[in-house]
Write a protein that holds these residues in place. Structure first.
Motif, mmCIF file in Angstrom:
data_model
loop_
_atom_site.group_PDB
_atom_site.id
_atom_site.type_symbol
_atom_site.label_atom_id
_atom_site.label_comp_id
_atom_site.label_asym_id
_atom_site.label_seq_id
_atom_site.Cartn_x
_atom_site.Cartn_y
_atom_site.Cartn_z
ATOM 1 N N GLY A 79 0.781 -1.228 0.000
ATOM 2 C CA GLY A 79 0.000 0.000 0.000
ATOM 3 C C GLY A 79 0.813 1.278 0.000
ATOM 4 O O GLY A 79 0.273 2.362 0.202
ATOM 5 N N ASP A 80 2.112 1.164 -0.255
ATOM 6 C CA ASP A 80 2.982 2.335 -0.336
ATOM 7 C C ASP A 80 2.841 3.003 -1.709
ATOM 8 O O ASP A 80 2.394 2.364 -2.662
ATOM 9 C CB ASP A 80 4.440 1.920 -0.120
ATOM 10 C CG ASP A 80 4.695 1.368 1.277
ATOM 11 O OD1 ASP A 80 3.971 1.771 2.201
ATOM 12 O OD2 ASP A 80 5.602 0.537 1.420
ATOM 13 N N PRO A 81 3.221 4.276 -1.834
ATOM 14 C CA PRO A 81 3.144 4.953 -3.133
ATOM 15 C C PRO A 81 3.996 4.242 -4.188
ATOM 16 O O PRO A 81 5.055 3.691 -3.879
ATOM 17 C CB PRO A 81 3.707 6.347 -2.842
ATOM 18 C CG PRO A 81 3.512 6.541 -1.379
ATOM 19 C CD PRO A 81 3.673 5.177 -0.761
ATOM 20 N N VAL A 82 3.524 4.272 -5.433
ATOM 21 C CA VAL A 82 4.265 3.637 -6.524
ATOM 22 C C VAL A 82 5.510 4.462 -6.861
ATOM 23 O O VAL A 82 5.560 5.657 -6.601
ATOM 24 C CB VAL A 82 3.394 3.430 -7.781
ATOM 25 C CG1 VAL A 82 2.217 2.534 -7.477
ATOM 26 C CG2 VAL A 82 2.940 4.731 -8.383
ATOM 27 N N ALA A 83 6.504 3.798 -7.437
ATOM 28 C CA ALA A 83 7.768 4.432 -7.810
ATOM 29 C C ALA A 83 7.972 4.314 -9.317
ATOM 30 O O ALA A 83 7.593 3.314 -9.932
ATOM 31 C CB ALA A 83 8.932 3.771 -7.070
ATOM 32 N N ALA A 84 8.582 5.318 -9.901
ATOM 33 C CA ALA A 84 8.795 5.366 -11.345
ATOM 34 C C ALA A 84 9.671 4.221 -11.859
ATOM 35 O O ALA A 84 9.554 3.830 -13.017
ATOM 36 C CB ALA A 84 9.406 6.709 -11.743
ATOM 37 N N ASP A 85 10.521 3.653 -11.004
ATOM 38 C CA ASP A 85 11.396 2.553 -11.436
ATOM 39 C C ASP A 85 10.768 1.188 -11.215
ATOM 40 O O ASP A 85 11.428 0.159 -11.358
ATOM 41 C CB ASP A 85 12.748 2.626 -10.726
ATOM 42 C CG ASP A 85 12.664 2.310 -9.240
ATOM 43 O OD1 ASP A 85 11.542 2.342 -8.665
ATOM 44 O OD2 ASP A 85 13.711 2.051 -8.633
ATOM 45 N N HIS A 122 -2.259 -1.984 -19.663
ATOM 46 C CA HIS A 122 -2.237 -0.833 -18.761
ATOM 47 C C HIS A 122 -0.927 -0.804 -17.989
ATOM 48 O O HIS A 122 -0.363 -1.848 -17.664
ATOM 49 C CB HIS A 122 -3.392 -0.896 -17.767
ATOM 50 C CG HIS A 122 -4.731 -0.921 -18.418
ATOM 51 N ND1 HIS A 122 -5.333 0.211 -18.915
ATOM 52 C CD2 HIS A 122 -5.577 -1.938 -18.683
ATOM 53 C CE1 HIS A 122 -6.492 -0.110 -19.435
ATOM 54 N NE2 HIS A 122 -6.671 -1.424 -19.312
ATOM 55 N N VAL A 123 -0.466 0.396 -17.651
ATOM 56 C CA VAL A 123 0.725 0.551 -16.822
ATOM 57 C C VAL A 123 0.298 0.422 -15.365
ATOM 58 O O VAL A 123 -0.619 1.107 -14.912
ATOM 59 C CB VAL A 123 1.403 1.916 -17.059
ATOM 60 C CG1 VAL A 123 2.609 2.094 -16.130
ATOM 61 C CG2 VAL A 123 1.838 2.049 -18.508
ATOM 62 N N VAL A 124 0.949 -0.495 -14.656
ATOM 63 C CA VAL A 124 0.664 -0.753 -13.243
ATOM 64 C C VAL A 124 1.934 -0.453 -12.458
ATOM 65 O O VAL A 124 3.036 -0.821 -12.879
ATOM 66 C CB VAL A 124 0.244 -2.221 -13.031
ATOM 67 C CG1 VAL A 124 -0.078 -2.494 -11.574
ATOM 68 C CG2 VAL A 124 -0.947 -2.574 -13.918
ATOM 69 N N GLY A 125 1.781 0.214 -11.312
ATOM 70 C CA GLY A 125 2.933 0.602 -10.519
ATOM 71 C C GLY A 125 3.046 -0.139 -9.204
ATOM 72 O O GLY A 125 2.052 -0.589 -8.637
ATOM 73 N N PHE A 126 4.285 -0.235 -8.734
ATOM 74 C CA PHE A 126 4.606 -0.881 -7.462
ATOM 75 C C PHE A 126 5.578 0.009 -6.712
ATOM 76 O O PHE A 126 6.194 0.896 -7.295
ATOM 77 C CB PHE A 126 5.195 -2.274 -7.723
ATOM 78 C CG PHE A 126 4.197 -3.167 -8.403
ATOM 79 C CD1 PHE A 126 3.314 -3.930 -7.677
ATOM 80 C CD2 PHE A 126 4.104 -3.183 -9.782
ATOM 81 C CE1 PHE A 126 2.359 -4.709 -8.305
ATOM 82 C CE2 PHE A 126 3.144 -3.959 -10.423
ATOM 83 C CZ PHE A 126 2.272 -4.729 -9.679
ATOM 84 N N CYS A 127 5.733 -0.233 -5.423
ATOM 85 C CA CYS A 127 6.572 0.648 -4.602
ATOM 86 C C CYS A 127 8.061 0.382 -4.783
ATOM 87 O O CYS A 127 8.881 1.237 -4.467
ATOM 88 C CB CYS A 127 6.171 0.554 -3.134
ATOM 89 S SG CYS A 127 6.398 -1.072 -2.386
#
Length: 59
Positions: free
Chosen positions: A18-24, A32-37
């Motif tokens: 549940g942390d904010p996603v990171a660009a890397d 779709h683009v999915v983000g992870f921390c």
């Protein structure tokens, strides 16, 4: 593979902790683009998706 842009990410929080996603730490899922921390969470997701796809195609 084209570089993914965090501006295209469909989520703001990592689905694991549940942390904010990171660009890397971006990947694609169903177009779709999915983000992870972090890259570890992204890699865990990619491995799970790959395994499920293998199971579906083996039936």
């Amino acid at each position: 593979m084209a570089e993914l842009d965090i501006a295209d990410c469909i989520n703001e929080l990592c689905p694991w902790p549940g942390d904010p996603v990171a660009a890397d730490s971006l990947t694609t899922y169903n177009g779709h683009v999915v983000g992870f921390c972090n890259p570890g969470c992204r890699d865990k997701f990619d491995a799970a998706v790959e395994r499920f796809n293998e199971l579906l195609t083996s039936q």
